[in-house]
Design a protein around this motif. Structure first.
Motif, short mmCIF file in Angstrom:
data_model
loop_
_atom_site.label_atom_id
_atom_site.label_comp_id
_atom_site.label_asym_id
_atom_site.label_seq_id
_atom_site.Cartn_x
_atom_site.Cartn_y
_atom_site.Cartn_z
N ILE A 300 -16.14 -78.28 46.72
CA ILE A 300 -17.44 -78.86 46.42
C ILE A 300 -18.00 -79.64 47.60
O ILE A 300 -19.19 -79.56 47.93
CB ILE A 300 -17.34 -79.77 45.17
N ILE A 301 -17.14 -80.42 48.25
CA ILE A 301 -17.59 -81.22 49.40
C ILE A 301 -18.08 -80.33 50.53
O ILE A 301 -19.13 -80.57 51.13
CB ILE A 301 -16.45 -82.14 49.88
N LEU A 302 -17.33 -79.27 50.83
CA LEU A 302 -17.75 -78.36 51.90
C LEU A 302 -19.06 -77.65 51.56
O LEU A 302 -19.93 -77.49 52.42
CB LEU A 302 -16.65 -77.33 52.16
N SER A 303 -19.20 -77.23 50.32
CA SER A 303 -20.43 -76.56 49.91
C SER A 303 -21.62 -77.51 49.95
O SER A 303 -22.70 -77.15 50.42
CB SER A 303 -20.26 -76.01 48.48
N TRP A 318 -26.87 -71.31 64.60
CA TRP A 318 -26.08 -70.66 63.56
C TRP A 318 -26.57 -71.04 62.15
O TRP A 318 -25.81 -71.02 61.19
CB TRP A 318 -24.60 -71.05 63.70
N ASP A 319 -27.87 -71.34 62.02
CA ASP A 319 -28.42 -71.72 60.71
C ASP A 319 -28.22 -70.65 59.65
O ASP A 319 -28.11 -70.96 58.46
CB ASP A 319 -29.92 -72.04 60.84
N ALA A 320 -28.20 -69.39 60.07
CA ALA A 320 -28.02 -68.30 59.09
C ALA A 320 -26.68 -68.37 58.40
O ALA A 320 -26.50 -67.78 57.32
CB ALA A 320 -28.18 -66.95 59.80
N ALA A 321 -25.72 -69.10 58.99
CA ALA A 321 -24.38 -69.21 58.39
C ALA A 321 -24.32 -70.27 57.30
O ALA A 321 -23.34 -70.31 56.54
CB ALA A 321 -23.35 -69.52 59.47
N ILE A 322 -25.34 -71.13 57.20
CA ILE A 322 -25.30 -72.25 56.25
C ILE A 322 -25.19 -71.78 54.80
O ILE A 322 -24.28 -72.21 54.07
CB ILE A 322 -26.52 -73.17 56.44
N PRO A 323 -26.10 -70.91 54.30
CA PRO A 323 -25.97 -70.48 52.90
C PRO A 323 -24.69 -69.68 52.65
O PRO A 323 -24.12 -69.77 51.55
CB PRO A 323 -27.22 -69.63 52.67
N ILE A 324 -24.25 -68.92 53.64
CA ILE A 324 -23.02 -68.14 53.48
C ILE A 324 -21.83 -69.07 53.30
O ILE A 324 -21.00 -68.89 52.39
CB ILE A 324 -22.78 -67.24 54.72
N PHE A 325 -21.76 -70.08 54.15
CA PHE A 325 -20.67 -71.04 54.07
C PHE A 325 -20.70 -71.80 52.74
O PHE A 325 -19.66 -72.02 52.11
CB PHE A 325 -20.76 -72.03 55.24
N SER A 326 -21.88 -72.18 52.30
CA SER A 326 -22.02 -72.93 51.05
C SER A 326 -21.52 -72.11 49.86
O SER A 326 -20.84 -72.64 48.97
CB SER A 326 -23.49 -73.32 50.84
N ILE A 327 -21.84 -70.83 49.83
CA ILE A 327 -21.41 -69.96 48.73
C ILE A 327 -19.91 -69.71 48.78
O ILE A 327 -19.20 -69.83 47.77
CB ILE A 327 -22.18 -68.62 48.78
N LEU A 328 -19.41 -69.37 49.97
CA LEU A 328 -17.99 -69.07 50.10
C LEU A 328 -17.12 -70.28 49.81
O LEU A 328 -16.00 -70.14 49.30
CB LEU A 328 -17.70 -68.56 51.52
N ALA A 329 -17.60 -71.47 50.12
CA ALA A 329 -16.83 -72.69 49.88
C ALA A 329 -16.53 -72.88 48.39
O ALA A 329 -15.52 -73.48 48.02
CB ALA A 329 -17.56 -73.91 50.43
#
Length: 481
Positions: A300-303, A318-329
């Motif tokens: 939850i904290i990472l997301s 690398w802004d395009a990685a933000i939603p990907i990281f949030s979902i995968l977290a």
């Protein structure tokens, strides 16, 4: 304190030293390289890495866990070493000669030379199987920790220097090559395995019933772990793959540096309990409780802090990685728990069941990825496919494990997840409030404020819910000092 607990604590301690001492190095290297190299360059190497990991499975073939589980003479170990090295050489030649076909399929000429260079890694990976297993079997966790720190530091420094001097994508090949060669040179100081020129096949046959299903499980599990990258690289774009891969690797850091501290220790320490499933289940549920208490809040904290984390690690491009990281977290908690399940199948000699469960899980995961790629065609959809299918796989895997492997009721596991889930909900609400009142351009300050406040809330909730008595633990530690 029981001998099992002492060995587990000692093993976890040195395993933690191994992971966390190198964590800082790997983070710094990743941060520097992300600011020098482009997403496309990371994507190209990601394709070659996925393919080489596939070939490495045919080198290992479940041999390592079989060596840990069984008692083998030196002559038998030499025969197994000869077998794995032979397979490694054959696969290295295959990979080398297929480099042009791979680059043509993905329409990228750089892949030709990259695949040829990485073929070296296959040979040394095959040479490391037997000595690596012996290092773990004989609980040389301290030496493994020292080895990992030295190799990570040296290869990381060389990678950064190469990137700064214009090596480009080839700077990313330094670490895997140096690590595979260095691990072998380090291991043979302790276990001098030799080539058996007469080549006795009996040792291979003796472990085949155990290692074959372990290999088949790794084979099917490979596709559930890597098919998303192959699909993205081919059906979306290599640049999109670079973005997805960086977000995925960053999400994996807690997984690699929490459960991978515990996992290498579980089989060597608990293998003597393989015939006492009741006690094994009792000890395993305590491990799940600990991992769940840590992993649910971490996810939850990472997301919730994905924007700050991506900008800190990789920079603004690398802004395009933000939603990907949030979902995968969001998938991280179940991944961390699920990653410990393999040790139980190995300890109880149920690699056959692990294989069949792996097939079912892989079919579910691949179906999710194909739906995402064909109908949505975005890396965000691929991230959601991974997270959703993981939930389904988690439920089925543990229900089957408790019913048929541990022969215990499934409900204790569900009960152990209730409190961590509540803790994560409270952490999510805390971050929601903090995100609405903090300034978006204050990167470091936001991380410190959000991280500290959320951590205090999480620790307080753990104490109030009675998950762990943190205050009593701190008090006892203070009293001893």
């Amino acid at each position: 304190m029981s001998s099992y607990k002492q060995e587990l604590i000692k093993g976890v301690f040195w395993s933690a030293i191994e992971k966390y001492s190198g964590l800082i190095v790997s983070i710094i290297v990743s941060m520097v390289l992300a600011r020098i190299l482009s997403p496309k360059e990371f994507g190209v190497v990601a394709i070659a890495t996925v393919i080489i990991h596939f070939l490495q499975m045919f080198c290992t073939m479940g041999i390592g866990p079989a060596i840990i589980q069984k008692d083998l003479a030196q002559k038998e170990l030499n025969s197994i070493f000869t077998f794995s090295l032979s397979i490694g050489i054959i696969l290295a030649l295959l990979f080398y000669n297929s480099s042009q076909l791979i680059s043509t399929f993905y329409e990228n000429e750089q892949l030709t030379i990259i695949c040829k260079i990485l073929s070296i890694q296959l040979i040394f990976a095959s040479m490391n199987i037997v000595p690596n297993a012996l290092m773990a079997k004989n609980k040389r966790f301290k030496e493994i920790a020292k080895r990992t720190l030295l190799l990570q530091t040296s290869s990381g420094i060389l990678s950064v220097i190469a990137a700064l001097h214009g090596a480009g994508v080839y700077a990313l090949l330094i670490s895997p090559i140096i690590s595979s060669v260095g691990i072998f040179l380090w291991n043979i100081r302790y276990y001098k395995v030799q080539i058996d020129w007469r080549y006795d096949t009996k040792p291979i046959k003796s472990i085949f019933s155990f290692s074959s299903y372990q290999f088949l499980f790794e084979f099917v599990n490979y596709f559930s772990r890597n098919i998303d990258k192959l699909i993205i690289g081919r059906m979306i774009s290599i640049e999109a793959l670079g973005v997805y891969e960086k977000a995925y690797r960053l999400m994996q850091l807690p997984l690699q540096n929490v459960t991978s501290v515990i996992n290498p220790v579980l089989q060597p320490v608990l293998r003597d309990l393989q015939n006492d499933k009741t006690i094994l289940a009792e000890k395993y549920i305590k491990i799940i409780r600990f991992v769940a208490t840590i992993s649910f809040p971490i996810g939850i904290i990472l997301s919730g802090m994905s924007t700050e984390i991506i900008h800190l690690f990789f920079g603004g491009r690398w802004d395009a990685a933000i939603p990907i990281f949030s979902i995968l977290a969001l998938s991280l908690p179940l991944q961390m728990i699920l990653s410990t399940s393999g040790s139980i199948y190995l300890i109880t000699n149920n690699t056959k069941m692990q294989f069949w469960i792996g097939i079912r899980n892989t079919v579910t995961t691949i179906a999710g990825f194909l739906i995402a790629a064909l109908f949505f065609k975005t890396i965000e959809a691929m991230a959601w496919a991974w997270t959703i299918t993981l939930v389904l796989n988690f439920i089925i895997t543990y229900w089957l494990m408790y019913r048929y492997v541990l022969c215990q009721p499934f409900t204790p596991l569900i009960k152990e997840l209730i409190r961590p889930f509540i803790i994560s909900i409270i952490a999510a609400l805390t971050l929601f409030i903090l995100n609405s009142i903090t300034e978006s351009n204050l990167l470091i300050l936001n991380l410190i404020i959000k991280g500290c406040i959320t951590l205090i809330v999480v620790l307080t909730t753990i104490q109030l819910l009675g998950q762990y008595d943190i205050l009593d633990h701190v008090k006892r530690k203070y009293t001893k000092k």
